[in-house]
Design a protein around this motif. Structure first.
Motif, PDB file in Angstrom:
ATOM      1  N   ARG A 113       0.847  -1.201   0.000  1.00  0.00           N
ATOM      2  CA  ARG A 113       0.000   0.000   0.000  1.00  0.00           C
ATOM      3  C   ARG A 113       0.884   1.253   0.000  1.00  0.00           C
ATOM      4  O   ARG A 113       0.655   2.182  -0.762  1.00  0.00           O
ATOM      5  CB  ARG A 113      -0.917  -0.036   1.229  1.00  0.00           C
ATOM      6  CG  ARG A 113      -2.064   0.903   1.226  1.00  0.00           C
ATOM      7  CD  ARG A 113      -3.070   0.630   2.356  1.00  0.00           C
ATOM      8  NE  ARG A 113      -2.489   0.234   3.643  1.00  0.00           N
ATOM      9  CZ  ARG A 113      -2.469  -1.016   4.127  1.00  0.00           C
ATOM     10  NH1 ARG A 113      -2.990  -2.015   3.440  1.00  0.00           N
ATOM     11  NH2 ARG A 113      -1.930  -1.273   5.306  1.00  0.00           N
ATOM     12  N   PHE A 114       1.913   1.261   0.849  1.00  0.00           N
ATOM     13  CA  PHE A 114       2.842   2.391   0.917  1.00  0.00           C
ATOM     14  C   PHE A 114       3.492   2.641  -0.447  1.00  0.00           C
ATOM     15  O   PHE A 114       3.552   3.778  -0.913  1.00  0.00           O
ATOM     16  CB  PHE A 114       3.926   2.128   1.973  1.00  0.00           C
ATOM     17  CG  PHE A 114       5.078   3.070   1.888  1.00  0.00           C
ATOM     18  CD1 PHE A 114       5.028   4.312   2.498  1.00  0.00           C
ATOM     19  CD2 PHE A 114       6.222   2.730   1.172  1.00  0.00           C
ATOM     20  CE1 PHE A 114       6.087   5.201   2.394  1.00  0.00           C
ATOM     21  CE2 PHE A 114       7.280   3.608   1.069  1.00  0.00           C
ATOM     22  CZ  PHE A 114       7.213   4.845   1.680  1.00  0.00           C
ATOM     23  N   LEU A 115       3.979   1.585  -1.095  1.00  0.00           N
ATOM     24  CA  LEU A 115       4.656   1.741  -2.386  1.00  0.00           C
ATOM     25  C   LEU A 115       3.694   2.238  -3.464  1.00  0.00           C
ATOM     26  O   LEU A 115       4.076   3.051  -4.300  1.00  0.00           O
ATOM     27  CB  LEU A 115       5.333   0.432  -2.803  1.00  0.00           C
ATOM     28  CG  LEU A 115       6.559   0.046  -1.962  1.00  0.00           C
ATOM     29  CD1 LEU A 115       6.988  -1.391  -2.264  1.00  0.00           C
ATOM     30  CD2 LEU A 115       7.704   1.025  -2.174  1.00  0.00           C
ATOM     31  N   ARG A 116       2.442   1.773  -3.453  1.00  0.00           N
ATOM     32  CA  ARG A 116       1.440   2.280  -4.406  1.00  0.00           C
ATOM     33  C   ARG A 116       1.191   3.769  -4.171  1.00  0.00           C
ATOM     34  O   ARG A 116       1.106   4.553  -5.121  1.00  0.00           O
ATOM     35  CB  ARG A 116       0.122   1.510  -4.278  1.00  0.00           C
ATOM     36  CG  ARG A 116       0.067   0.213  -5.046  1.00  0.00           C
ATOM     37  CD  ARG A 116      -1.347  -0.347  -5.138  1.00  0.00           C
ATOM     38  NE  ARG A 116      -2.044  -0.425  -3.863  1.00  0.00           N
ATOM     39  CZ  ARG A 116      -1.995  -1.454  -3.022  1.00  0.00           C
ATOM     40  NH1 ARG A 116      -1.270  -2.521  -3.330  1.00  0.00           N
ATOM     41  NH2 ARG A 116      -2.669  -1.438  -1.898  1.00  0.00           N
ATOM     42  N   GLU A 117       1.058   4.166  -2.911  1.00  0.00           N
ATOM     43  CA  GLU A 117       0.813   5.576  -2.589  1.00  0.00           C
ATOM     44  C   GLU A 117       2.020   6.431  -2.966  1.00  0.00           C
ATOM     45  O   GLU A 117       1.862   7.525  -3.509  1.00  0.00           O
ATOM     46  CB  GLU A 117       0.478   5.732  -1.108  1.00  0.00           C
ATOM     47  CG  GLU A 117      -0.874   5.170  -0.739  1.00  0.00           C
ATOM     48  CD  GLU A 117      -1.140   5.161   0.764  1.00  0.00           C
ATOM     49  OE1 GLU A 117      -0.396   5.811   1.532  1.00  0.00           O
ATOM     50  OE2 GLU A 117      -2.108   4.485   1.177  1.00  0.00           O
ATOM     51  N   LEU A 118       3.226   5.935  -2.701  1.00  0.00           N
ATOM     52  CA  LEU A 118       4.436   6.673  -3.072  1.00  0.00           C
ATOM     53  C   LEU A 118       4.504   6.837  -4.585  1.00  0.00           C
ATOM     54  O   LEU A 118       4.820   7.927  -5.086  1.00  0.00           O
ATOM     55  CB  LEU A 118       5.685   5.959  -2.550  1.00  0.00           C
ATOM     56  CG  LEU A 118       7.027   6.589  -2.929  1.00  0.00           C
ATOM     57  CD1 LEU A 118       7.143   8.024  -2.420  1.00  0.00           C
ATOM     58  CD2 LEU A 118       8.181   5.725  -2.408  1.00  0.00           C
ATOM     59  N   GLN A 119       4.195   5.781  -5.321  1.00  0.00           N
ATOM     60  CA  GLN A 119       4.200   5.866  -6.786  1.00  0.00           C
ATOM     61  C   GLN A 119       3.201   6.920  -7.266  1.00  0.00           C
ATOM     62  O   GLN A 119       3.505   7.708  -8.161  1.00  0.00           O
ATOM     63  CB  GLN A 119       3.884   4.508  -7.403  1.00  0.00           C
ATOM     64  CG  GLN A 119       3.895   4.539  -8.915  1.00  0.00           C
ATOM     65  CD  GLN A 119       3.523   3.198  -9.517  1.00  0.00           C
ATOM     66  OE1 GLN A 119       2.942   2.326  -8.863  1.00  0.00           O
ATOM     67  NE2 GLN A 119       3.856   3.026 -10.777  1.00  0.00           N
ATOM     68  N   ALA A 120       2.026   6.958  -6.660  1.00  0.00           N
ATOM     69  CA  ALA A 120       1.012   7.947  -7.054  1.00  0.00           C
ATOM     70  C   ALA A 120       1.493   9.362  -6.750  1.00  0.00           C
ATOM     71  O   ALA A 120       1.335  10.269  -7.590  1.00  0.00           O
ATOM     72  CB  ALA A 120      -0.308   7.667  -6.342  1.00  0.00           C
ATOM     73  N   VAL A 121       2.089   9.567  -5.595  1.00  0.00           N
ATOM     74  CA  VAL A 121       2.598  10.896  -5.233  1.00  0.00           C
ATOM     75  C   VAL A 121       3.696  11.314  -6.200  1.00  0.00           C
ATOM     76  O   VAL A 121       3.712  12.454  -6.692  1.00  0.00           O
ATOM     77  CB  VAL A 121       3.120  10.914  -3.770  1.00  0.00           C
ATOM     78  CG1 VAL A 121       3.916  12.175  -3.470  1.00  0.00           C
ATOM     79  CG2 VAL A 121       1.964  10.771  -2.793  1.00  0.00           C
ATOM     80  N   ARG A 122       4.618  10.400  -6.500  1.00  0.00           N
ATOM     81  CA  ARG A 122       5.717  10.722  -7.422  1.00  0.00           C
ATOM     82  C   ARG A 122       5.179  11.017  -8.820  1.00  0.00           C
ATOM     83  O   ARG A 122       5.623  11.956  -9.474  1.00  0.00           O
ATOM     84  CB  ARG A 122       6.725   9.578  -7.468  1.00  0.00           C
ATOM     85  CG  ARG A 122       7.483   9.429  -6.152  1.00  0.00           C
ATOM     86  CD  ARG A 122       8.493   8.325  -6.200  1.00  0.00           C
ATOM     87  NE  ARG A 122       9.588   8.741  -7.051  1.00  0.00           N
ATOM     88  CZ  ARG A 122      10.343   7.898  -7.742  1.00  0.00           C
ATOM     89  NH1 ARG A 122      10.131   6.602  -7.689  1.00  0.00           N
ATOM     90  NH2 ARG A 122      11.317   8.354  -8.492  1.00  0.00           N
ATOM     91  N   SER A 123       4.213  10.216  -9.274  1.00  0.00           N
ATOM     92  CA  SER A 123       3.635  10.430 -10.596  1.00  0.00           C
ATOM     93  C   SER A 123       2.962  11.798 -10.681  1.00  0.00           C
ATOM     94  O   SER A 123       3.130  12.525 -11.670  1.00  0.00           O
ATOM     95  CB  SER A 123       2.635   9.310 -10.896  1.00  0.00           C
ATOM     96  OG  SER A 123       2.081   9.473 -12.164  1.00  0.00           O
TER      97      SER A 123
END
Length: 162
Positions: A113-123
């Motif tokens: 979940r953390f990695l998905r959220e980080l990817q969304a923030v970075r994107s």
């Protein structure tokens, strides 16, 4: 006749210029807003720890030793990060039933979940940073990056110079 891809050495002038341009571009589109770094800070996760989780996610069955080699870090550094991430509930160490000394690293649902959220923030950060580009420049950039990713995916060396 199959197209052959020639890998350039890091010392090649074209490759060096590519590195300079990519670095400048990333600095312009990512860092000024600091949203990704703020997300990491709020999560009590460092950049290195996020990279470690990504490697553990994309390389199931990784061991502390293999992660240390992949990240070019010492085993004690990796062990310290693994301990911290285990305390945060992001990773688990799994004992090998055949060799109790051998441990593999598993990513928990919390880390996924953390990695998905980080990817969304970075994107979102990258999109906002590139928003000043004309639509035509954005389309050309997307097309060029998609072609580059396709070549990298097809590269058996994993992007390492030959």
């Amino acid at each position: 006749m199959a197209k052959q891809t020639m890998s350039r050495s890091p010392d090649d002038p074209v490759n060096a210029r590519l590195g300079e341009v990519l670095e400048a571009f990333m600095n312009r589109v990512a860092h000024p807003r600091g949203r990704a770094l703020a997300f990491l800070t709020q999560s009590s996760v460092t950049v290195d720890q996020a990279i470690l989780m990504h490697h553990a996610l994309t390389r199931p069955g990784s061991t502390p030793t293999s992660l240390a080699a992949t990240m070019n870090l010492s085993l004690p550094s990796i062990s310290q990060m693994l301990e911290r991430l285990a305390r945060l509930g992001m990773l688990r160490r799994i004992e090998d039933p055949a060799d109790r000394r051998r441990k593999t690293i598993a990513v928990t649902p919390k880390a996924r979940r953390f990695l998905r959220e980080l990817q969304a923030v970075r994107s979102q950060e990258f999109s906002a940073g590139a928003a000043a580009l004309s639509p035509a420049a954005q389309q050309r950039l997307v097309a060029a990056l998609e072609r580059a990713l396709t070549e990298l995916d097809a590269d058996p060396s994993g992007g390492e110079p030959r």
